[in-house]
Design an enzyme around this catalytic site. Structure first.
Site, PDB file in Angstrom:
ATOM      1  N   GLU A   1       1.462  -0.529  -5.081  1.00  0.00           N
ATOM      2  CA  GLU A   1       0.358   0.329  -5.502  1.00  0.00           C
ATOM      3  C   GLU A   1       0.921   1.682  -5.917  1.00  0.00           C
ATOM      4  O   GLU A   1       1.075   2.586  -5.118  1.00  0.00           O
ATOM      5  CB  GLU A   1      -0.646   0.520  -4.357  1.00  0.00           C
ATOM      6  CG  GLU A   1      -1.830   1.403  -4.756  1.00  0.00           C
ATOM      7  CD  GLU A   1      -2.393   2.206  -3.591  1.00  0.00           C
ATOM      8  OE1 GLU A   1      -3.418   2.877  -3.801  1.00  0.00           O
ATOM      9  OE2 GLU A   1      -1.810   2.191  -2.496  1.00  0.00           O
TER      10      GLU A   1
ATOM     11  N   ASP B   1     -10.500   1.173  -4.548  1.00  0.00           N
ATOM     12  CA  ASP B   1     -10.178   2.595  -4.422  1.00  0.00           C
ATOM     13  C   ASP B   1     -10.873   3.471  -5.449  1.00  0.00           C
ATOM     14  O   ASP B   1     -10.569   4.667  -5.538  1.00  0.00           O
ATOM     15  CB  ASP B   1      -8.660   2.795  -4.567  1.00  0.00           C
ATOM     16  CG  ASP B   1      -7.908   2.517  -3.282  1.00  0.00           C
ATOM     17  OD1 ASP B   1      -8.478   2.744  -2.199  1.00  0.00           O
ATOM     18  OD2 ASP B   1      -6.753   2.068  -3.356  1.00  0.00           O
TER      19      ASP B   1
ATOM     20  N   ASP C   1       0.831  -1.193   0.000  1.00  0.00           N
ATOM     21  CA  ASP C   1       0.000   0.000   0.000  1.00  0.00           C
ATOM     22  C   ASP C   1       0.871   1.251   0.000  1.00  0.00           C
ATOM     23  O   ASP C   1       1.831   1.360   0.771  1.00  0.00           O
ATOM     24  CB  ASP C   1      -0.902  -0.020   1.239  1.00  0.00           C
ATOM     25  CG  ASP C   1      -1.877   1.126   1.277  1.00  0.00           C
ATOM     26  OD1 ASP C   1      -2.696   1.225   0.349  1.00  0.00           O
ATOM     27  OD2 ASP C   1      -1.823   1.917   2.237  1.00  0.00           O
TER      28      ASP C   1
END
Length: 483
Positions: free
Chosen positions: A239, A319, A209
């Site tokens: 990410e 997201d 992340d």
């Protein structure tokens, strides 16, 4: 020499938001607790009670879908349903079934040759993270002060207004997410130990992340060394929403989430129904075939070929708005996007529920519960399309690891070839609303002059390029793949 895990190049991933995928009824710690009803509006932010045993019970469904790898949003103990607010990296959240449930999931998945990749949140923790709580209770007397970047005292972790803001570094300036001081040797050692622990426990890799928030190449080089020492075939995917050359030199990540693949794909195949939508680095606007052809060719030439084959090719995620919502509920556009995703380099990743037609806008709306007990909510034809598209990919290695070259891009039609040794696939996609006549010539396409059999649709027809130029008619909103 750059090397990435070979299994990833052949994988079909499925992303699961654990709280909303499936309840099992097998987690005793949930007995007597107040959970949101399954299917409650996702924007209510409560816990709906999905757990890891629920995933175990749905492995038959996932295997039938053609899934060979799972990417799970965070599963460690947290006070948020999305679990990006980690308070204990050593423990799987009790609401998900604890460490025993992860053990059960790994064993059951591995028995089916399904890999499991976990979400690693190492830039920030939460207000409940035990070292932060220690500082909160002890102030300047805590030995964990240097685990965080604290500006003054007393700590103000709930920051009620602008007059009394939080006084420590926090991700996105959210006081609930104190940033970890990764310059601190003890913090680095802790993260490396956690990274190793769960790989040795049996996970097959880490999705990282916001790793660009840890702007320290040496940190990520050490992370890679630790993970690969525990399992040389473990997958490390970051990410990063934009071009990511700095992290993809073979010494940090194996790949990144391929958002640069996502936006042109939906913008081309959904060109007639596309919503006006912008998310982070992504802007969706209609593309014609020449624009799409140039853009997607650049995407697959952006990195070393070894990296390109390991990229995580997604159409949406937790997201952002779901793919079907972005293309204005146009299932034909989604079908073409999915088929394209399954026929190009990189590992395709399906966001849970997309395959049955789940559609919603930006998060948290896109984090809704999977409607297992609502068969009328399922688009069975779409589900069958996903199953056929994954089966096509699994059947033909050339569609997984063959080279990629666009040979045709006019109006609403794009054509590309995949080549692997003596195998060739010829792929044509018509995103338009009318028939398209396409001339196929072996020399112009730079393919062997052979007879090619239709693999999509699998109707037994063929095209013989020995006979010279051949003209084919491509119906609107359709694709044809010959191998």
């Amino acid at each position: 020499m750059i090397s990435t895990p070979d299994w990833v190049k052949h994988a079909v991933f499925y992303q699961i938001f654990p709280d909303r995928f499936a309840r099992s009824g097998r987690v005793p710690t949930k007995n007597g607790l107040t959970l949101k009803p399954w299917g409650a509006p996702p924007e209510e932010q409560g816990f709906q009670g999905g757990d890891l045993y629920g995933i175990v019970e749905r492995l038959d469904y996932l295997q039938q879908l053609g899934v060979t790898a799972l990417y799970l949003n965070p599963i460690f103990a947290s006070a948020a349903n999305h679990r990006y607010h980690t308070y204990d990296y050593e423990q799987v959240d009790p609401l998900l079934g604890g460490n025993e449930a992860l053990r059960a999931l790994l064993d059951a998945a591995h028995d089916r040759s399904i890999r499991v990749v976990l979400d690693g949140v190492f830039n920030h923790a939460s207000r409940g993270f035990w070292p932060f709580h220690h500082v909160l209770e002890n102030g300047g007397n805590s030995p964990y002060i240097e685990w965080f970047n604290i500006h003054d005292w007393p700590l103000n972790p709930y920051a009620p207004d602008a007059e009394t803001p939080h006084n420590y570094d926090a991700w996105a300036d959210l006081p609930a997410l104190p940033e970890l001081n990764t310059d601190n040797d003890e913090v680095r050692a802790y993260i490396m130990r956690i990274a190793r622990k769960w790989v040795e426990f049996g996970i097959d890799g880490w999705r990282l992340d916001v790793p660009n928030e840890i702007d320290d190449p040496d940190f990520w080089r050490e992370f890679r060394d630790v993970v690969k020492d525990a399992d040389p075939e473990a997958y490390i995917v970051g990410e990063i929403w934009h071009e990511a050359h700095d992290w993809l030199q073979g010494d940090q990540f194996d790949a990144v989430m391929n958002y640069p693949f996502l936006w042109p794909t939906l913008s081309f195949f959904g060109r007639d129904t596309l919503r006006e939508y912008h998310k982070t680095h992504l802007t969706f606007e209609p593309l014609d075939a020449p624009e799409f052809g140039d853009t997607i060719q650049d995407v697959f030439e952006m990195y070393d070929w070894e990296i390109t084959q390991a990229q995580l090719n997604l159409l949406d995620s937790h997201d952002m708005g779901r793919a079907l919502w972005i293309v204005g509920e146009d299932t034909d556009a989604l079908r073409l996007s999915v088929l394209f995703q399954m026929t190009v380099p990189g590992a395709p990743c399906v966001y849970y529920g997309d395959e049955i037609g789940m559609s919603a806008g930006d998060d948290p709306h896109c984090r809704e519960a999977f409607p297992w007990d609502e068969p009328n909510a399922w688009d069975d034809d779409l589900l069958d399309h996903y199953r056929q598209a994954t089966a096509l990919r699994h059947q033909h290695e050339v569609l997984r690891t063959g080279s990629f070259d666009v040979f045709y891009a006019e109006d609403a039609v794009v054509g590309f070839r995949r080549s692997l040794g003596r195998d060739t696939a010829i792929c044509l996609f018509n995103a338009g609303s009318s028939d398209a006549l396409v001339h196929l010539d072996a020399e112009e396409m730079d393919v062997p002059a052979l007879r090619y059999t239709s693999a999509w649709p699998d109707d037994g027809t063929s095209v013989d390029l020995n006979a010279g130029r051949v003209t084919t008619t491509l119906p609107p909103r359709s694709a044809r793949i010959w191998v």
